[in-house]
Design an enzyme around this catalytic site. Structure first.
Site, short mmCIF file in Angstrom:
data_model
loop_
_atom_site.label_atom_id
_atom_site.label_comp_id
_atom_site.label_asym_id
_atom_site.label_seq_id
_atom_site.Cartn_x
_atom_site.Cartn_y
_atom_site.Cartn_z
N ASN A 14 28.31 47.33 42.47
CA ASN A 14 29.10 48.11 41.49
C ASN A 14 28.29 48.34 40.22
O ASN A 14 28.32 49.44 39.66
CB ASN A 14 30.42 47.39 41.17
CG ASN A 14 31.48 47.69 42.20
OD1 ASN A 14 31.97 48.81 42.30
ND2 ASN A 14 31.82 46.68 43.02
N LEU A 94 38.37 34.97 32.48
CA LEU A 94 38.00 35.00 31.06
C LEU A 94 39.06 34.34 30.19
O LEU A 94 40.26 34.47 30.45
CB LEU A 94 37.80 36.44 30.61
CG LEU A 94 36.54 37.13 31.14
CD1 LEU A 94 36.57 38.61 30.79
CD2 LEU A 94 35.28 36.49 30.57
N HIS A 110 38.92 45.40 41.38
CA HIS A 110 39.42 44.42 42.35
C HIS A 110 39.44 45.08 43.73
O HIS A 110 39.88 46.23 43.86
CB HIS A 110 40.85 43.99 41.95
CG HIS A 110 41.38 42.91 42.83
ND1 HIS A 110 41.04 41.59 42.68
CD2 HIS A 110 42.21 42.97 43.90
CE1 HIS A 110 41.64 40.87 43.61
NE2 HIS A 110 42.37 41.69 44.37
N ASP A 151 44.25 39.69 37.26
CA ASP A 151 44.50 40.93 38.02
C ASP A 151 45.85 41.56 37.69
O ASP A 151 46.46 42.23 38.53
CB ASP A 151 44.42 40.68 39.54
CG ASP A 151 43.05 40.15 39.96
OD1 ASP A 151 42.05 40.54 39.35
OD2 ASP A 151 42.99 39.36 40.91
N THR A 178 32.48 51.32 49.15
CA THR A 178 32.09 52.72 48.89
C THR A 178 33.11 53.39 47.97
O THR A 178 32.75 54.19 47.11
CB THR A 178 31.93 53.54 50.19
OG1 THR A 178 33.19 53.62 50.83
CG2 THR A 178 30.91 52.93 51.13
C1 GAR Z 1 33.42 43.71 44.79
O1 GAR Z 1 34.07 43.97 45.99
C2 GAR Z 1 34.44 43.49 43.68
O2 GAR Z 1 35.57 44.31 43.79
C3 GAR Z 1 34.81 42.05 43.89
O3 GAR Z 1 33.59 41.42 44.23
C4 GAR Z 1 32.71 42.36 44.84
C5 GAR Z 1 31.42 42.36 44.07
O4 GAR Z 1 30.47 43.18 44.70
N1 GAR Z 1 35.41 41.50 42.72
C6 GAR Z 1 36.33 40.57 42.76
O5 GAR Z 1 36.76 40.06 43.78
C7 GAR Z 1 36.84 40.14 41.38
N2 GAR Z 1 38.03 39.37 41.48
P1 GAR Z 1 29.20 43.69 43.90
O6 GAR Z 1 28.57 42.48 43.21
O7 GAR Z 1 28.30 44.25 44.97
O8 GAR Z 1 29.64 44.72 42.91
#
Ligand code: GAR
Length: 200
Positions: A14, A94, A110, A151, A178
């Site tokens: 991300n 946080l 999320h 969340d 994606t």
């Molecule tokens: C992503 O799927 C994000 O939505 C999730 O962790 C992944 C990180 O992927 N976040 C959570 O679960 C937060 N509670 P990335 O490091 O490749 O962006």
């Protein structure tokens, strides 16, 4: 110029999507100011360094008590003149001190359609496992403001994907990712537009 700082913990796909969008002008008027990781070995830090973005690590090991961790995060965010904080795969909760300080200027992504499969304990692959165990026929991603809950903040944007027969947490995660990359960029533009509307 809107200074964006990102909080990360993992692989940082991300973060990469945001870096790419900022650098090719799809988030006009924005600049990546700082990337802070909760883990010293997060690959997201490599991505940030590769893009020439300042990095820092604020881990539980380095700052064991929540108060000092929050103070260090705020110090770094302020030092980088942060206008908008994005939680891009950030796996810590946080402290209210931070969410209050940046209210309306801190957003999270999320990997599910909140309010389903969110809250404490629902992160990363655990979320996708919960979706599959519940037998949901669709999932997706949610970008929302961060408030003092987990969340629970106001939803900015969601994107949906189907859940397919034979999906595993990994195949579902890849399909959701994606969508995450697309809606995160769109949501950041929405929030920047709202901040500009408030004269920020
Ligand atoms: C992503 O799927 C994000 O939505 C999730 O962790 C992944 C990180 O992927 N976040 C959570 O679960 C937060 N509670 P990335 O490091 O490749 O962006």
């Amino acid at each position: 110029m809107v200074n964006i700082s990102a909080l990360v913990s993992g692989g940082g796909t991300n973060l990469q999507a945001i870096i790419d969008a900022v650098s090719d002008g799809r988030i006009p008027g924005a600049k990546m100011a700082l990337v802070i990781s909760s883990k010293p070995d997060a690959y997201a830090l490599e991505r940030a360094r590769g893009a020439g973005i300042r990095t820092a690590v604020v881990s539980k090991a380095g700052f064991p008590d929540g108060e000092s961790r929050a103070a260090e995060l705020i110090r770094l965010l302020e030092d980088a003149d942060t206008d908008l904080v994005v939680l891009a795969g950030y796996m810590s909760i946080l402290q209210p001190k931070i969410t209050r300080e940046y209210a309306g200027r801190i957003i999270n992504i999320h990997p599910a359609l909140l309010p389903r499969h969110g809250g404490e304990g629902y992160y990363g692959s655990r979320v996708h496992r919960a979706v599959l165990e519940a037998g949901d026929r669709e999932s997706g991603a949610t970008v929302h403001y961060v408030d003092e809950g987990v969340d629970s903040g106001e939803i900015i944007l969601q994107g949906k994907v189907p859940v397919l027969d034979g999906d595993t947490p990994e195949t579902l995660a890849a399909r959701v990712l994606t969508v995450e990359h697309r809606i995160f960029v769109e949501a950041i533009n929405t929030v920047i537009g709202r901040l500009a509307g408030k004269g920020a």
